[in-house]
Design a protein around this motif. Structure first.
Motif, PDB file in Angstrom:
ATOM      1  N   GLY A  59       0.802  -1.219   0.000  1.00 43.95           N
ATOM      2  CA  GLY A  59       0.000   0.000   0.000  1.00 43.95           C
ATOM      3  C   GLY A  59       0.834   1.267   0.000  1.00 43.95           C
ATOM      4  O   GLY A  59       0.344   2.337  -0.377  1.00 43.95           O
ATOM      5  N   HIS A  60       2.093   1.153   0.413  1.00 43.49           N
ATOM      6  CA  HIS A  60       2.976   2.323   0.486  1.00 43.49           C
ATOM      7  C   HIS A  60       3.662   2.581  -0.860  1.00 43.49           C
ATOM      8  O   HIS A  60       3.589   1.781  -1.779  1.00 43.49           O
ATOM      9  CB  HIS A  60       4.020   2.121   1.580  1.00 43.49           C
ATOM     10  N   TYR A  61       4.302   3.733  -0.942  1.00 42.78           N
ATOM     11  CA  TYR A  61       4.971   4.191  -2.155  1.00 42.78           C
ATOM     12  C   TYR A  61       3.984   4.408  -3.305  1.00 42.78           C
ATOM     13  O   TYR A  61       4.344   4.347  -4.481  1.00 42.78           O
ATOM     14  CB  TYR A  61       6.080   3.217  -2.586  1.00 42.78           C
ATOM     15  N   LEU A  62       2.751   4.684  -2.959  1.00 45.93           N
ATOM     16  CA  LEU A  62       1.757   5.053  -3.963  1.00 45.93           C
ATOM     17  C   LEU A  62       2.168   6.366  -4.619  1.00 45.93           C
ATOM     18  O   LEU A  62       2.521   7.323  -3.935  1.00 45.93           O
ATOM     19  CB  LEU A  62       0.392   5.208  -3.293  1.00 45.93           C
ATOM     20  N   HIS A  63       2.162   6.421  -5.932  1.00 43.24           N
ATOM     21  CA  HIS A  63       2.395   7.703  -6.606  1.00 43.24           C
ATOM     22  C   HIS A  63       1.750   7.718  -7.981  1.00 43.24           C
ATOM     23  O   HIS A  63       1.619   6.703  -8.651  1.00 43.24           O
ATOM     24  CB  HIS A  63       3.880   8.059  -6.691  1.00 43.24           C
ATOM     25  N   ASP A  64       1.306   8.906  -8.357  1.00 44.55           N
ATOM     26  CA  ASP A  64       0.633   9.153  -9.629  1.00 44.55           C
ATOM     27  C   ASP A  64       1.507  10.070 -10.465  1.00 44.55           C
ATOM     28  O   ASP A  64       2.395  10.763  -9.931  1.00 44.55           O
ATOM     29  CB  ASP A  64      -0.725   9.809  -9.363  1.00 44.55           C
TER      30      ASP A  64
ATOM     31  N   TYR B 133       0.452   6.640   0.741  1.00 48.14           N
ATOM     32  CA  TYR B 133       0.007   5.250   0.796  1.00 48.14           C
ATOM     33  C   TYR B 133      -1.507   5.134   0.806  1.00 48.14           C
ATOM     34  O   TYR B 133      -2.240   6.118   1.000  1.00 48.14           O
ATOM     35  CB  TYR B 133       0.564   4.564   2.045  1.00 48.14           C
ATOM     36  N   CYS B 134      -1.975   3.910   0.597  1.00 47.26           N
ATOM     37  CA  CYS B 134      -3.361   3.552   0.829  1.00 47.26           C
ATOM     38  C   CYS B 134      -3.387   2.432   1.859  1.00 47.26           C
ATOM     39  O   CYS B 134      -2.471   1.605   1.910  1.00 47.26           O
ATOM     40  CB  CYS B 134      -4.072   3.129  -0.463  1.00 47.26           C
ATOM     41  N   GLU B 135      -4.412   2.419   2.677  1.00 46.69           N
ATOM     42  CA  GLU B 135      -4.564   1.424   3.729  1.00 46.69           C
ATOM     43  C   GLU B 135      -6.042   1.081   3.860  1.00 46.69           C
ATOM     44  O   GLU B 135      -6.892   1.729   3.241  1.00 46.69           O
ATOM     45  CB  GLU B 135      -4.042   1.978   5.063  1.00 46.69           C
ATOM     46  N   ILE B 136      -6.361   0.076   4.659  1.00 46.46           N
ATOM     47  CA  ILE B 136      -7.755  -0.279   4.875  1.00 46.46           C
ATOM     48  C   ILE B 136      -8.356   0.653   5.921  1.00 46.46           C
ATOM     49  O   ILE B 136      -7.803   0.833   7.006  1.00 46.46           O
ATOM     50  CB  ILE B 136      -7.880  -1.746   5.337  1.00 46.46           C
TER      51      ILE B 136
ATOM     52  N   ASP C 139     -17.848  -1.083   1.810  1.00 46.24           N
ATOM     53  CA  ASP C 139     -18.675  -0.746   0.646  1.00 46.24           C
ATOM     54  C   ASP C 139     -19.981  -1.536   0.698  1.00 46.24           C
ATOM     55  O   ASP C 139     -20.255  -2.246   1.674  1.00 46.24           O
ATOM     56  CB  ASP C 139     -17.913  -0.985  -0.657  1.00 46.24           C
ATOM     57  N   LYS C 140     -20.789  -1.410  -0.339  1.00 47.17           N
ATOM     58  CA  LYS C 140     -22.105  -2.050  -0.338  1.00 47.17           C
ATOM     59  C   LYS C 140     -22.016  -3.569  -0.366  1.00 47.17           C
ATOM     60  O   LYS C 140     -23.002  -4.256  -0.105  1.00 47.17           O
ATOM     61  CB  LYS C 140     -22.934  -1.553  -1.514  1.00 47.17           C
ATOM     62  N   PHE C 141     -20.825  -4.096  -0.670  1.00 46.11           N
ATOM     63  CA  PHE C 141     -20.633  -5.546  -0.660  1.00 46.11           C
ATOM     64  C   PHE C 141     -20.134  -6.043   0.693  1.00 46.11           C
ATOM     65  O   PHE C 141     -19.891  -7.235   0.872  1.00 46.11           O
ATOM     66  CB  PHE C 141     -19.639  -5.951  -1.755  1.00 46.11           C
ATOM     67  N   GLY C 142     -19.946  -5.110   1.621  1.00 49.30           N
ATOM     68  CA  GLY C 142     -19.419  -5.467   2.928  1.00 49.30           C
ATOM     69  C   GLY C 142     -17.908  -5.612   2.951  1.00 49.30           C
ATOM     70  O   GLY C 142     -17.340  -6.150   3.915  1.00 49.30           O
ATOM     71  N   ILE C 143     -17.233  -5.116   1.930  1.00 50.73           N
ATOM     72  CA  ILE C 143     -15.775  -5.220   1.838  1.00 50.73           C
ATOM     73  C   ILE C 143     -15.144  -3.935   2.372  1.00 50.73           C
ATOM     74  O   ILE C 143     -15.504  -2.835   1.927  1.00 50.73           O
ATOM     75  CB  ILE C 143     -15.330  -5.458   0.386  1.00 50.73           C
ATOM     76  N   PRO C 144     -14.201  -4.015   3.325  1.00 48.45           N
ATOM     77  CA  PRO C 144     -13.530  -2.811   3.825  1.00 48.45           C
ATOM     78  C   PRO C 144     -12.878  -2.019   2.696  1.00 48.45           C
ATOM     79  O   PRO C 144     -12.289  -2.596   1.780  1.00 48.45           O
ATOM     80  CB  PRO C 144     -12.483  -3.375   4.789  1.00 48.45           C
ATOM     81  N   VAL C 145     -12.992  -0.684   2.769  1.00 45.31           N
ATOM     82  CA  VAL C 145     -12.549   0.186   1.686  1.00 45.31           C
ATOM     83  C   VAL C 145     -11.162   0.745   1.954  1.00 45.31           C
ATOM     84  O   VAL C 145     -10.616   0.616   3.048  1.00 45.31           O
ATOM     85  CB  VAL C 145     -13.556   1.332   1.456  1.00 45.31           C
ATOM     86  N   LEU C 146     -10.605   1.394   0.952  1.00 41.55           N
ATOM     87  CA  LEU C 146      -9.297   2.018   1.087  1.00 41.55           C
ATOM     88  C   LEU C 146      -9.399   3.416   1.681  1.00 41.55           C
ATOM     89  O   LEU C 146     -10.353   4.158   1.418  1.00 41.55           O
ATOM     90  CB  LEU C 146      -8.592   2.105  -0.268  1.00 41.55           C
ATOM     91  N   ARG C 147      -8.375   3.772   2.443  1.00 42.41           N
ATOM     92  CA  ARG C 147      -8.201   5.140   2.942  1.00 42.41           C
ATOM     93  C   ARG C 147      -6.845   5.627   2.430  1.00 42.41           C
ATOM     94  O   ARG C 147      -5.841   4.934   2.542  1.00 42.41           O
ATOM     95  CB  ARG C 147      -8.240   5.162   4.462  1.00 42.41           C
TER      96      ARG C 147
END
Length: 580
Positions: free
Chosen positions: A322-327, A443-446, A452-460
Motif C-alpha cells: 500500500g505504500h509508495y503510492l504515486h501518480d 500510501y493507501c490502507e484499509i 462498501d455495499k458488498f461489505g468489503i472494507p474500503v481504502l483510505r
C-alpha cells in the motif's frame, strides 16, 4: 461468453483478477500455454463492435445530455470508460487533509477502453533513478530485462511512431505515424524556437492492418469511445476476447473480489468474490492467483486477505503493501492562434490523440526538481462537443471585424454563433505528464470503519505532493508559455501561480497510479520479487502497476503489458518445474 456465477467447486490452473492491461495480457499468454484460466472482472462485458456497446460515431443529439459527462462516465456520455472517481456504493476515504482521487473502471478491458493510447517504453534511466539522483530506489531489473517483452508487445498490438535514437526514449517496432495537423505545425514552430524537441507520437493505434482480426484506423478521432473495428488497443478486444475464443478462458463478470483465500501453509488457494447481481459470495479455486485489478485495488484485495499465516494481509510481512503510492503529475495551459481563425473547414480529424509530442529533453541535475515530464498537445477541428463556445467571453477580444476592431457580436443568438465559427479550430492546448518521487508516506490502507455495499472494507488514502512535484509544475507552466508565444498564440487565462501549485492536478487525477506492491530484492522493503511474485506467497503474482518501483515521465501502460508478459512466462516456467 461471460459467466455471472459458477459453483464453489470449480478449480482452474490460474485465476486472474482484473481484465485490463496486465490481466488481459496474462489471460492471453497463460491460456495459450495450455493452462485453464478464470478471469474475474468487477464490471460487465464490453465490446465496442456490438451495437449495444457502440458509442463511436454517435452524434451529440443521440445523447439526452448532448454528450455531457455523468458520474459513471465523467469524460463524456459517449466515452468508453464506465466507472469514474465516485461510484455509488463503492466509497473510499482520505486521511486528514490528504488528497487522492481514485478512478475505477468497471468493465472488461478496464481503463484501456479509455486512454490516450500513448504507448511509451521506459528507458534505461527510468529503472535506475535512485542511482542517478539518490531519491527512492532502483528497480531490481533493468531495461535490458524488459526490452524483449517491449518488442513483443509492439509486434502483437501495434504502435505507430518514428525512430529518433533518443537514449532514454527507446525506439521500438513502429507503424507509420500520421502527418502533423496544422495546429501541431504551429506548435512545433514554437517548440523549435525554444529548442524543445517535438517528435511523432507513439500511440497504439493501427495506421495499417497487422492481422485479420483488427482493422486499420479510419481517422474519426474518437478512440476514447473504443473502436468498433479494433484499430486501437483495448485489453478486452485485443487480449481477453481473443483468448476466450481458444476455449481455455472463462470470464466471470460482475464479480467483486473480496480476498485471496489461502491454506494453513500460507499458499494461495483461489479467490472469494461477491456477485454484484445477487449480492451472494462465491469462491473459485486455483493453483496460481494473478492480481491485475489496478495498483490500488490489488493492494486492497491483498490487505483484506488476512489469515493466520498472513495476519497483515497476504504478501505484507514487510508492512510495505500500500505504500509508495504515486501518480503522474499533470498541469495544462491553452492559447488561441489568431492566424488560424476563420480558416477553411476540412476533415483533419486524424487519430484519436496527438500526432506529435515532446519527450523529456533536459538534465535534471541543472534544475530544482529531480524527475522529468513529457508534453502532450491538443487542438484542431474535431467535432464540437458539449460545452463548445462556453468560454467565448474570454476569447471574444481576439475576434475582430474587417476593420480590425473587436467583434461587434453579442453574447447570444446569431452573433454568438458567428464568433464561435470564427474561433473554431484556432485554440490549442498542452499538458505536462511527469514523474513524481515515490515516498513511503504516500500510501493507501484499509479504513478501519468503512465498508462498501458488498461489505468489503474500503481504502483510505494518505497523499501529499512535495516541492519536487510543485517545482516541476512551475517549470511546466514556464515551458508552456514559451512554446505558445513562440507559435504565435495568445495565452488564454492567467498563468497558474503558487497558490494553485502552478496548476498541478490533484493526485489520482492523471490516473497513472503505481507502486503500492512494489518489487525488490529485499523482502523486508518490498512486496514482490523481480518476477512480480509475492515474497511471502510463491503462487501469488501481481501484473498491474502495483509492482512498479517508480513511475517514469511516460505513461505506464506499455510497461504494464511488457511486465505482465514477462511474469506470465515465468509462471509457465515455474509450473513446468513444479516450483509452484
Amino acid at each position: 461468453m461471460s459467466f455471472q456465477i459458477k459453483s464453489s467447486g470449480d478449480s482452474y490452473d490460474v485465476i486472474i483478477v482484473g481484465s485490463g492491461a496486465g490481466g488481459g495480457m496474462a489471460s492471453k499468454i497463460l491460456s495459450e500455454a495450455g493452462l485453464s484460466v478464470a478471469v474475474v472482472e468487477a464490471g460487465g462485458d464490453f465490446d465496442p463492435a456490438k451495437e449495444e456497446d457502440r458509442t463511436q460515431l454517435r452524434p451529440p443529439w443521440e445523447s439526452p445530455r448532448r454528450g455531457a459527462g455523468t458520474q459513471i462516465r465523467p469524460f463524456g456520455d459517449f466515452d468508453a470508460a464506465i466507472g469514474g472517481w465516485e461510484i455509488d456504493g463503492e466509497p473510499y476515504t482520505r486521511k486528514g487533509d490528504s488528497e487522492f482521487d481514485w478512478f475505477r473502471s468497471r468493465m472488461v478491458g478496464g481503463r484501456t477502453n479509455h486512454w490516450g493510447r500513448i504507448s511509451l517504453r521506459f528507458g534505461p534511466n527510468d529503472f535506475k533513478r535512485a542511482s542517478i539522483d539518490g531519491l527512492g530506489d532502483d528497480w531490481p531489473i533493468g531495461y535490458d530485462d524488459v526490452k524483449p517483452y517491449y518488442d513483443k508487445v509492439d509486434k502483437l498490438i501495434g504502435v505507430y511512431g518514428s525512430k529518433e535514437g533518443i537514449y532514454n526514449e527507446p525506439d521500438g517496432f513502429f507503424l507509420p505515424p500520421p502527418k502533423p495537423r496544422l495546429h501541431e505545425l504551429y506548435l512545433k514552430k514554437g517548440a523549435s524556437s525554444a529548442s524543445i524537441p517535438m517528435i511523432p507520437s507513439r500511440l497504439s493505434i493501427l495506421t495499417r492492418p497487422i492481422n485479420k482480426d483488427r482493422g486499420a484506423c479510419f481517422f474519426c478521432r474518437q478512440c476514447n469511445r473504443a473502436c468498433q473495428v479494433y484499430a486501437d488497443f483495448s485489453a478486452g478486444t485485443c487480449l481477453v476476447h481473443p483468448a476466450m475464443k481458444q476455449g481455455k478462458v472463462d470470464l466471470f463478470t460482475h464479480s467483486m473480489v473480496r480476498k485471496v483465500t489461502s491454506d494453513d501453509s500460507g499458499k494461495a488457494t483461489g479467490v472469494s468474490f461477491v456477485n454484484v447481481k445477487d449480492m451472494k459470495e462465491y469462491k473459485l479455486k486455483s493453483n496460481v492467483v494473478v492480481l491485475g485489478a489496478s495498483a490500488c485495488e490489488t493492494s486492497r484485495i491483498m490487505l483484506n486477505s488476512k489469515s493466520k499465516t498472513h495476519p497483515n494481509g497476504i504478501g505484507n510481512s514487510s508492512g510495505v503493501l500500500g505504500h509508495y503510492l504515486h501518480d503522474s503529475t499533470g498541469a495544462s495551459r491553452s492559447g488561441i492562434i489568431p492566424d488560424m481563425m476563420g480558416r477553411e473547414r476540412y476533415n483533419e480529424d486524424g487519430t484519436g490523440g496527438m500526432h506529435m509530442y515532446t519527450p523529456w529533453w533536459l538534465d535534471n541535475k541543472k534544475l530544482d526538481f529531480a524527475r522529468g515530464y513529457h508534453i502532450e498537445y491538443g487542438g484542431g477541428m474535431g467535432q464540437p462537443g458539449y460545452g463548445a463556445g462556453g468560454n467565448m467571453d474570454s476569447m471574444r477580444k481576439y475576434i475582430t471585424d474587417e476593420f480590425g476592431k473587436p467583434s461587434p457580436n453579442g453574447g447570444y443568438g446569431e452573433g454568438l454563433k458567428k464568433d464561435i465559427r470564427q474561433i473554431y479550430g484556432s485554440t490549442v492546448g498542452m499538458s505536462g505528464r511527469g514523474e513524481s518521487v515515490p515516498r513511503f508516506d504516500n500510501y493507501c490502507e484499509i479504513d478501519p470503519t468503512v465498508v462498501d455495499k458488498f461489505g468489503i472494507p474500503v481504502l483510505r488514502f494518505n497523499y501529499k505532493w512535495t516541492d519536487q512535484e510543485i517545482n516541476q509544475a512551475k517549470h511546466m507552466q514556464d515551458t508552456f508559455e514559451e512554446i505558445l508565444t513562440g507559435s504565435g498564440a495568445q495565452l488564454l487565462g492567467t498563468k497558474p501561480g503558487a497558490d494553485t501549485l502552478y496548476g498541478l492536478a490533484a493526485p489520482g487525477r492523471i490516473i497513472h497510479e503505481v507502486g503500492t506492491a512494489r518489487m525488490g530484492n529485499d523482502p523486508k522493503t518490498s512486496v514482490l520479487n523481480s518476477n512480480s511474485q509475492a515474497h511471502d506467497c510463491k503462487n501469488l503474482f501481481v501484473v498491474d502497476a502495483g509492482s512498479f518501483v517508480s513511475q517514469a515521465d511516460k505513461n505506464p501502460t506499455w510497461t504494464i503489458l511488457a511486465l505482465s508478459w514477462r511474469t506470465s512466462d515465468f509462471i509457465v516456467s515455474e509450473l513446468k518445474k513444479k516450483n509452484i
